[in-house]
Design an enzyme around this catalytic site. Structure first.
Site, PDB file in Angstrom:
ATOM      1  N   GLN A  67       0.808  -1.224   0.000  1.00 11.58           N
ATOM      2  CA  GLN A  67       0.000   0.000   0.000  1.00 11.58           C
ATOM      3  C   GLN A  67       0.839   1.271   0.000  1.00 11.58           C
ATOM      4  O   GLN A  67       0.329   2.336  -0.328  1.00 11.58           O
ATOM      5  CB  GLN A  67      -0.958  -0.011   1.198  1.00 11.58           C
ATOM      6  CG  GLN A  67      -1.984  -1.139   1.106  1.00 11.58           C
ATOM      7  CD  GLN A  67      -2.911  -1.170   2.291  1.00 11.58           C
ATOM      8  OE1 GLN A  67      -2.625  -1.852   3.274  1.00 11.58           O
ATOM      9  NE2 GLN A  67      -4.013  -0.458   2.230  1.00 11.58           N
ATOM     10  N   HIS A 127       1.005  -9.346   4.485  1.00  8.72           N
ATOM     11  CA  HIS A 127      -0.146  -8.430   4.527  1.00  8.72           C
ATOM     12  C   HIS A 127      -0.809  -8.466   3.148  1.00  8.72           C
ATOM     13  O   HIS A 127      -0.545  -7.619   2.293  1.00  8.72           O
ATOM     14  CB  HIS A 127       0.299  -7.012   4.906  1.00  8.72           C
ATOM     15  CG  HIS A 127      -0.838  -6.120   5.311  1.00  8.72           C
ATOM     16  ND1 HIS A 127      -0.929  -5.488   6.518  1.00  8.72           N
ATOM     17  CD2 HIS A 127      -1.969  -5.759   4.647  1.00  8.72           C
ATOM     18  CE1 HIS A 127      -2.041  -4.776   6.581  1.00  8.72           C
ATOM     19  NE2 HIS A 127      -2.701  -4.919   5.446  1.00  8.72           N
ATOM     20  N   ASN A 156      -1.840 -11.219   8.136  1.00  8.29           N
ATOM     21  CA  ASN A 156      -2.787 -10.126   8.361  1.00  8.29           C
ATOM     22  C   ASN A 156      -4.176 -10.516   7.843  1.00  8.29           C
ATOM     23  O   ASN A 156      -4.338 -10.841   6.658  1.00  8.29           O
ATOM     24  CB  ASN A 156      -2.317  -8.870   7.621  1.00  8.29           C
ATOM     25  CG  ASN A 156      -3.287  -7.710   7.804  1.00  8.29           C
ATOM     26  OD1 ASN A 156      -3.384  -7.147   8.888  1.00  8.29           O
ATOM     27  ND2 ASN A 156      -4.030  -7.358   6.760  1.00  8.29           N
ATOM     28  N   GLU A 157      -5.140 -10.493   8.730  1.00  4.58           N
ATOM     29  CA  GLU A 157      -6.543 -10.722   8.373  1.00  4.58           C
ATOM     30  C   GLU A 157      -6.789 -11.967   7.523  1.00  4.58           C
ATOM     31  O   GLU A 157      -7.366 -11.885   6.433  1.00  4.58           O
ATOM     32  CB  GLU A 157      -7.134  -9.482   7.696  1.00  4.58           C
ATOM     33  CG  GLU A 157      -7.104  -8.259   8.608  1.00  4.58           C
ATOM     34  CD  GLU A 157      -7.912  -7.072   8.079  1.00  4.58           C
ATOM     35  OE1 GLU A 157      -8.332  -7.094   6.911  1.00  4.58           O
ATOM     36  OE2 GLU A 157      -8.125  -6.121   8.863  1.00  4.58           O
TER      37      GLU A 157
HETATM   38  C1  BGC Z   1      -6.338  -4.009   6.006  1.00  3.44           C
HETATM   39  C2  BGC Z   1      -5.667  -2.786   5.427  1.00  3.44           C
HETATM   40  C3  BGC Z   1      -6.730  -1.875   4.825  1.00  3.44           C
HETATM   41  C4  BGC Z   1      -7.651  -1.436   5.931  1.00  3.44           C
HETATM   42  C5  BGC Z   1      -8.713  -0.426   5.542  1.00  3.44           C
HETATM   43  C6  BGC Z   1      -7.652  -3.765   6.668  1.00  3.44           C
HETATM   44  O1  BGC Z   1      -8.566  -4.673   6.174  1.00  3.44           O
HETATM   45  O2  BGC Z   1      -5.451  -4.768   6.789  1.00  3.44           O
HETATM   46  O3  BGC Z   1      -4.707  -3.194   4.515  1.00  3.44           O
HETATM   47  O4  BGC Z   1      -6.193  -0.814   4.115  1.00  3.44           O
HETATM   48  O5  BGC Z   1      -8.291  -2.555   6.480  1.00  3.44           O
HETATM   49  O6  BGC Z   1      -9.633  -0.957   4.678  1.00  3.44           O
END
Ligand code: BGC
Length: 435
Positions: free
Chosen positions: A21, A115, A159-160
């Site tokens: 990002q 990520h 991440n997520e």
């Molecule tokens: C993510 C980020 C994203 C943010 C805002 C999260 O889901 O880890 O990468 O930019 O939310 O949407």
């Protein structure tokens, strides 16, 4: 914030970013590849992003200068292992230098090993449904650890991992493998990769049971690899935690989504050193499924209700189910109105304080995000940053929200050390009285 701070002295006050990002030109990644496909779901390509790849040093200095004590960022697998088995020493050195800069400026680095983006070659061998993915991810983690593990403050494996199930609950993505070929973007990806469309499974978009198992195995194997090199390192994963609520008639659906998206991932976190909580708002179910935002509610740039109270609910849910320390690894608001962001952050910090007051072990609050950056499929339009960026000149422009949160970090540390001093004096007085 109250005058005697409840925030521990080593509480992580930070801002976060993710390599793809902010860095720019992540050309060997699967996401870059998807951005450039015909029919891409990405509204624009990431391009140079905010050139953090070259500007990290000034960026880290600025974050420290604003008063933060921690910086969360990710190391990029697609750079470090651009071809399967080929590890780039130059890229490993790049990330080591980033960590050295964090140490130099007094920021605790919270490092995310994955990520969302993966090397493009991984997509050609099954992506996040591939039989070797967990093992390949752990091998990459081991290489990173061998090169810079001594400088990492806290480690996040994935991440997520639960995001695709959250998106599916919103009706986004979630095709079964056999249906992927009928979506033009997956068909185009498959053709270029020379593989069947059913096997194209990027991290953010695959919500099959196989993907769940692969991610779980990857997290476990990565954790073991990290711990083998640094048994003392705090390791966990970070989850997308919406505050899932219901109104009359929506309870059954809410329970099911809460189970799929939040609870089973929190249960799987038991035994980790912490769980990262990433909350942006609430999801409400009614008799007709997802309920719209209440009449007149303020909304963010994606049209969703602004609901900072969600964070307190998700921290409590995480602590209750996972039973381990919590770090807020992301929380933030997409808005052009920075005063709105300050209000949002103020409410969020209050939520953390309320949880600490109840004895919940929260170790950090890391806002999303350091810089206005590439918001995935939405491109550069949403502004989540505490620091604005002019993408023509790459000039950084701290917003009031950055100053507010940075000051909050400093005030809390100050209040904490005063409290500690008072405690010490009181103890000495007590001892003198008894002498
Ligand atoms: C993510 C980020 C994203 C943010 C805002 C999260 O889901 O880890 O990468 O930019 O939310 O949407």
């Amino acid at each position: 914030m109250s005058e005697t701070s409840l925030f521990p002295q080593d509480f992580l006050w930070g801002v976060a970013s993710a390599a793809h990002q902010v860095e720019g030109n992540n050309v060997n990644s699967d996401t870059w590849f998807l951005e450039h496909l015909p029919g891409s779901m990405f509204s624009e390509p990431s391009g140079d992003a905010v050139d953090h790849y070259h500007r990290y040093r000034q960026d880290i200095a600025l974050i420290a200068e604003l008063g933060f004590t921690s910086y969360r960022f990710s190391v990029e697998w697609a750079r470090i292992e651009p071809e399967e088995g080929l590890f780039s020493l130059a890229e490993l050195n790049h990330y080591r230098r980033m960590l050295e800069a964090c140490q130099e400026y007094g920021l605790t680095p919270v490092v995310t090993f994955h990520h969302f983006t993966s090397p493009r070659w991984l997509l050609g061998i099954g992506g996040w449904e591939g039989p070797r993915t967990a093992e390949l991810f752990a091998r990459y983690c081991d290489r990173v650890m061998a090169h810079m593990g001594d400088l990492i403050g806290v480690a996040c494996t994935l991440n997520e991992p639960n995001l695709p199930w959250l998106l599916k609950s919103f009706g986004i993505g979630g095709e079964e493998p056999e249906d992927r070929g009928s979506a033009p973007v997956w068909a185009a990806a498959a053709e270029r990769l020379g593989v069947p469309a059913s096997t194209v499974a990027p991290f953010q978009f695959s919500s099959t049971e196989v993907a769940y198992q692969v991610k779980l195995a990857a997290h476990r194997a990565a954790t073991a690899a990290l711990k083998a090199r640094r048994p003392d390192l705090m390791v966990g994963w970070t989850l997308a935690n919406s505050d899932i609520q219901s109104i009359d008639g929506g309870q059954e659906k809410a329970d099911q989504v809460r189970r799929d998206v939040n609870e089973r991932f929190l249960e799987a976190s038991r035994g980790d050193d912490f769980v990262g909580i990433q909350t942006y708002g609430r999801t409400v179910y009614g008799p007709a499924g997802l309920a719209p935002a209440p009449e007149g509610a303020a909304t963010n740039q994606m049209g969703e209700e602004i609901y900072p109270q969600a964070l307190e609910a998700t921290i409590r849910e995480a602590a209750r189910i996972a039973g381990i320390p919590v770090i807020v690894t992301e929380n933030g608001l997409a808005t052009e109105d920075d005063a709105q962001r300050v209000d949002y952050l103020r409410a969020a910090v209050g939520s953390v304080e309320a949880c600490l007051a109840d004895g919940i072990d929260v170790r950090g609050y890391i806002a999303w995000t350091a810089f206005d950056n590439y918001e995935w499929v939405f491109g550069y339009r949403p502004k989540f940053g505490l620091i604005g960026v002019n993408r023509d000149t790459q000039e950084r422009m701290p917003k009031d929200s950055a100053r507010w949160l940075g000051r909050c970090a400093q005030d809390s540390r100050q209040a904490r050390s005063e409290t500690a001093e008072q405690d010490e004096l009181a103890e000495q007085g007590e001892l003198a009285r008894h002498a």
